[in-house]
Scaffold this motif. Structure first.
Motif: not given
Length: 822
Positions: A290-294
């Motif tokens: 579910n990661l959108l931003i790294l």
């Protein structure tokens, strides 16, 4: 009438000339209820602009919210009403801003990413990108005066009263450390934030783990260089925050390894590990589907990205600038949802590399590095830049790249032409001798920001004046530019929208032909490190800010000084400073070259807030006839003839030797608003008079023992002084000299002969910094003040040895201090 004008300006819809009689009658009663508060008038006016019927206006006038109970007296009813009538999606977004401290300056794009990670940005049938929805939400709140543009371009702030309102409406869902007085975090807390200055050492808050459904863990730094420490096991911490969506360790120096358990945070949508000490990321990070931003910016030890990064198919923002990563991970072209990529590293196999980039449908920001690796200009076409609806683009060549064919370099740039919607463009270390036509032919009709940096092979500037929407232009390190003439403008009415113009580090630039019909909107002109540029800027400009250095001189005849708000002059050569009236000037800095200046007449600068005078060799005094109510900050640095703040003709008896120069009682009279005073290298300024310093002084920096010795008696018993910095003290500090007991912060730096230091009577001291004092031997026998909670010792080798844990002889004196940095 003034209140009505403020209200009317915000309540009238575009195109409306006036309100009808009935609306005006109701409106005037609403204005009365705002009690003259400009912010209330603005927000309630913005609210009523969306309401057209008389019944809507009457409902707002007769709302029970105007009569809030006394326990909520800190909330302004007009602001609460404006919030009450917000659409639900804007209420959520505004309330989330309760995490920000007061006066915090935030960037629009970063706030939108936080909203996105909380699933606040909804679009029916997913028709629009969430970034576009966030932009709409942000602009809506801005238009309703819930946000305000700050003095820094691209940054925004919330008024203190709106910050209070945000905290009020989010109740126990947001917990801001130190702002919220409760020792225990409520179990209902969903979002947690803290400032670096409040938690330099995060040693574990037991109540943090009570908030089982925590969704945000957000450290906030201002300025960005701050750091903090995390002293609890991160694996244990991860096991307690299973529902986290926004997790940031930005600036945490202790974080050197991310545990595999990060992969268990299945709800995580935003992970920021910027400016940490991590060397690699665990493979389990690729399980965060579910990661959108790294974000991994400024992780100086990070060398590689995970091989399976392409499995993070929902990823929309990937940033890893200023790391050791030198190549993109395999299959990164499968990240089809990516909108922001900073940087994209061009591989030596440029065709394969640019083909993968070409397959990405980027819509936000792209930073493209190692462009010199594109050997074949046709490979640049594979990047498909024209079809990427980018807002911001950065193109960077390697700084030491030596081109073998300037024509090929230009063709590569030509084939990297971006979409016409581009708003911000930076080109760095470009190796061609001239720029491609798309940079200047106004095909980029929406371009508002352009930066050309270290393009040292470029021989002439293109006609940038043709860029009709350009607001900011920065030209830095173009060593090949000798003259700027008509070719720079392109037409008679050039630079129609330009507001900020900056030239910096132009080593060979000698001549500038400045057209009188250009720059009609220019407000900010900066020209630094242009050593060969000489003469007078003859353009008559209505500037607000001027920064110049070298031999370029701007006289009072070449600009309208009545509009100027900031003036910064730095020169190693003699310059003449016109002593004329600057009625709106707020900030002024003279550094070097002002040899003709003997008396600085403060009366010529009635609105001045900040004054910095450096290396003015013949300056003797500051003169003024009346109290200056606006001066807040004053710094006098390396002015060897400076004697006095006494006004000419002022009669004050001297004490002792008739040649002794005094910093006298008039400081209290003439500088009632002064809060910051810094004095370095002024040997003729001997001492402070008893009770002579301004009452509101909060921060002082001194470098002379004479001034430090007289400091305690020269302060009023009710002094506000809390922060003292002692710099470059050349002599030993006598035991009998006592510092003011009001101090809470004491910084001592660059004092080579300082062997010991006494802290007697400093019963309120909470922070002590000792930096670059190589002779400092030990801490006092009686120890440090019990009130001390923060101690920094840096580059003090003798003291460092004594303060080692646990063998050091002085360790027992400091072991109790919570924030310890040695």
């Amino acid at each position: 009438d003034e209140c009505w004008k403020v209200f009317e300006n915000h309540a009238l819809k575009d195109g409306d000339l006036e309100l009808n009689d009935e609306l005006m009658k109701v409106g005037r009663r609403i204005v009365e209820r705002c009690k003259g508060l400009p912010l209330a008038l603005k927000t309630i006016g913005c609210l009523l602009r969306t309401k057209s019927s008389i019944s809507d206006w009457k409902n707002i006038l007769e709302s029970e919210i105007w009569e809030l109970p006394k326990e909520h007296s800190e909330i302004i009813p007009a602001l609460f009403l404006s919030y009450r009538y917000l659409p639900s999606h804007l209420k959520r977004c505004f309330a989330y801003c309760a995490l920000f401290p007061k006066d915090y300056e935030f960037v629009k794009e970063e706030l939108i990413l936080l909203w996105m990670a909380q699933n606040f940005l909804k679009s029916p049938q997913q028709i629009r990108h969430p970034e576009e929805v966030g932009e709409e939400y942000f602009n809506d709140l801005l238009s309703r005066s819930f946000f305000q543009q700050s003095s820094i371009v691209g940054h925004f702030v919330m008024h203190d009263l709106l910050n209070d309102l945000a905290k009020y409406v989010c109740a126990d869902f947001c917990f801001k450390l130190k702002f919220d007085n409760e020792k225990c975090m409520p179990k209902t807390t969903r979002h947690f934030s803290f400032e670096f200055c409040d938690v330099k050492s995060f040693d574990g808050f037991e109540s943090l783990t009570d908030a089982k459904r925590l969704r945000s863990f957000l450290p906030i730094s201002n300025p960005w260089r701050a750091k903090w420490h995390f002293k609890i096991l991160i694996h244990n911490f991860f096991s307690e925050i299973k529902f986290i969506r926004v997790l940031s360790f930005r600036g945490c120096l202790d974080l050197r390894e991310v545990p595999d358990s990060v992969g268990d945070l299945k709800h995580l949508q935003s992970l920021d590990l910027s400016r940490t000490g991590i060397q690699k990321l665990p493979d389990t990070i690729c399980l965060l589907y579910n990661l959108l931003i790294l974000k991994l910016n400024s992780c100086s030890e990070l060398e590689d990205l995970p091989l399976n990064l392409h499995k993070l198919t929902k990823l929309r923002c990937l940033e890893f600038k200023d790391t050791r990563v030198r190549k993109m991970p395999m299959h990164f072209g499968e990240l089809k949802n990516l909108q922001v990529l900073s940087p994209f590293l061009v591989d030596r196999n440029s065709e394969l590399s640019t083909k993968q980039l070409g397959g990405l449908n980027l819509h936000g920001r792209l930073s493209m590095s190692d462009v010199q690796n594109i050997f074949n200009p046709l490979d640049a076409l594979e990047a498909n830049m024209k079809d990427k609806d980018l807002v911001e683009l950065e193109l960077k060549w390697k700084s030491d790249h030596i081109p073998d064919d300037p024509r090929k370099e230009k063709k590569v740039l030509e084939n990297l032409q971006p979409h016409t919607h581009l708003e911000r463009l930076s080109i760095g270390n470009y190796s061609g001798t001239e720029f491609s036509s798309w940079v200047f032919d106004n095909s980029l009709s929406n371009l508002v920001f352009l930066k050309l940096e270290n393009c040292k092979y470029c021989l002439c500037l293109p006609p940038l004046g043709l860029l009709s929407s350009l607001k900011t232009l920065e030209i830095t390190g173009l060593d090949g530019i000798v003259s700027i003439g008509a070719e720079f403008y392109g037409s008679n009415s050039s630079f129609a929208s330009l507001e900020r113009l900056k030239f910096d580090n132009m080593k060979e630039w000698e001549e500038w032909e400045c057209k009188t019909t250009s720059f009609p909107r220019l407000q900010d002109l900066s020209m630094r490190d242009c050593p060969k540029l000489k003469g007078l800027l003859e353009q008559h400009l209505q500037l607000k800010k001027v920064v110049v250095s070298g031999e370029l001189i701007i006289s009072g005849n070449s600009m309208n000084t009545s509009t100027l708000e900031t003036l910064d002059i730095c020169s190693c050569l003699p310059v003449n400073i016109p002593m004329i009236h600057f009625n709106l000037l707020r900030e002024m800095s003279f550094s070097g070259g002002c040899h003709s200046l003997t008396i600085f007449r403060l009366d010529f600068f009635p609105k001045l807030h900040c004054l910095y005078l450096n290396n003015c060799q013949n300056l003797r005094r500051i003169s003024q006839d009346h109290a200056h109510n606006h001066l807040v900050s004053l710094c006098i640095d390396e002015c060897p003839q400076f004697e006095s703040f006494l006004s000419e003709g002022l009669s004050t008896p001297l004490i002792g030797d008739e040649n002794l120069k005094l910093l006298g009682k008039p400081m209290q009279i003439f500088f009632p608003s002064l809060t910051v005073l810094q004095i370095f290298g002024c040997p003729k300024l001997e001492m402070f008079l008893v009770g002579g310093l301004p009452l509101n002084l909060e921060y002082m920096t001194l470098s002379s023992l004479k001034h430090i010795a007289s400091l305690r008696e020269s302060l009023d018993p009710n002094t506000c002084l809390e922060h003292l910095t002692i710099e470059t003290l050349e002599v030993e500090f006598p035991d009998e000299v006592l510092l003011p007991s009001s101090l809470t912060y004491l910084d001592i730096g660059n004092c080579p002969n300082l062997k010991n230091m006494e802290y007697k009577g400093l019963c309120h001291l909470s922070s002590l910094k000792l930096v670059n004092c190589p002779s400092l031997q030990c801490l006092p026998k009686e120890g440090l003040p019990k009130s001390l909670s923060s101690l920094t010792i840096q580059n003090c080798p003798l003291l460092k040895e004594r303060c080692q844990n646990p063998e050091g002889e002085d360790w027992g004196k400091i072991a109790h201090i919570q924030d310890l940095n040695i």
